[in-house]
Design a protein around this motif. Structure first.
Motif, PDB file in Angstrom:
ATOM      1  N   GLY A 194     -11.642  51.775 -25.027  1.00 14.33           N
ATOM      2  CA  GLY A 194     -12.139  53.123 -25.291  1.00 14.33           C
ATOM      3  C   GLY A 194     -11.216  54.195 -24.725  1.00 14.33           C
ATOM      4  N   GLY A 233     -16.766  45.559 -33.716  1.00 16.23           N
ATOM      5  CA  GLY A 233     -15.988  46.621 -33.088  1.00 16.23           C
ATOM      6  C   GLY A 233     -14.563  46.196 -32.793  1.00 16.23           C
ATOM      7  N   VAL A 293     -16.028  52.259 -29.453  1.00 22.29           N
ATOM      8  CA  VAL A 293     -17.373  52.780 -29.180  1.00 22.29           C
ATOM      9  C   VAL A 293     -18.427  51.766 -29.589  1.00 22.29           C
ATOM     10  CG1 VAL A 293     -19.041  54.583 -29.858  1.00 22.29           C
ATOM     11  CG2 VAL A 293     -16.677  55.203 -29.264  1.00 22.29           C
ATOM     12  N   LEU A 294     -18.234  51.111 -30.729  1.00 17.33           N
ATOM     13  CA  LEU A 294     -19.182  50.066 -31.163  1.00 17.33           C
ATOM     14  C   LEU A 294     -19.265  48.942 -30.135  1.00 17.33           C
ATOM     15  CD1 LEU A 294     -18.414  49.733 -34.980  1.00 17.33           C
ATOM     16  CD2 LEU A 294     -20.478  50.673 -33.922  1.00 17.33           C
ATOM     17  N   LEU A 322     -18.891  49.256 -26.988  1.00 20.12           N
ATOM     18  CA  LEU A 322     -19.537  49.761 -25.777  1.00 20.12           C
ATOM     19  C   LEU A 322     -21.031  49.970 -25.951  1.00 20.12           C
ATOM     20  CD1 LEU A 322     -16.793  52.286 -24.684  1.00 20.12           C
ATOM     21  CD2 LEU A 322     -17.478  50.185 -23.485  1.00 20.12           C
ATOM     22  N   THR A 323     -21.512  49.956 -27.202  1.00 22.48           N
ATOM     23  CA  THR A 323     -22.946  50.206 -27.422  1.00 22.48           C
ATOM     24  C   THR A 323     -23.736  48.939 -27.550  1.00 22.48           C
ATOM     25  OG1 THR A 323     -22.599  50.418 -29.809  1.00 22.48           O
ATOM     26  CG2 THR A 323     -22.572  52.435 -28.495  1.00 22.48           C
TER      27      THR A 323
END
Length: 142
Positions: free
Chosen positions: A11, A78, A138-139, A141-142
């Motif tokens: 990220g 991701g 970001v994907l 990290l979610t």
């Protein structure tokens, strides 16, 4: 962010890469377009000398962190989105932007606008790739 978490590092690196690409697209290349003919060669050479180390400082960690992420999260969507986006940027740089810069360095004035337009289009592809890479991070990290 912990050392064993490649997604967080991805990220950070992907965000830096996207920031760099947007700056080149919206600031650096328009400024190059405004350089007057009499000082073009010197200005373009200075640009090339200054930008090359930044590209290395971004692309090397990007590739390394992507490899680390792929080793840890090989099946995550991701990871693949980030890898495809970064690959688009890196390949576009090597196959299009770098050769265009080489041609710009020696192009006559009449060819320069077309080459700068081509370079701007290539840079938008690189920026799109950088955005996809960040989205992939970001994907993860979610």
């Amino acid at each position: 962010m912990s050392l064993p978490d490649p997604a967080a590092w991805l990220g950070v690196v992907a965000a830096a890469h996207l920031g760099f690409q947007v700056t080149v697209d919206r600031v650096v290349y328009p400024a190059l377009r405004d350089v007057e003919h009499g000082v073009w060669q010197a200005a373009h050479q200075r640009h090339a000398r200054r930008i090359a180390p930044l590209v290395g400082l971004l692309y090397v960690p990007l590739v390394l962190v992507l490899a680390w992420t792929a080793a840890v999260e090989p099946r995550a969507a991701g990871t693949w989105l980030a890898a495809i986006g970064a690959s688009l940027s890196v390949v576009t740089t090597a196959a299009l932007a770098a050769p265009l810069h080489a041609r710009l360095a020696r192009a006559p004035l009449t060819e320069r606008p077309r080459l700068l337009d081509d370079l701007a289009r290539a840079d938008r592809v690189r920026t799109l790739g950088a955005a996809a890479c960040l989205l992939g991070a970001v994907l993860l990290l979610t």
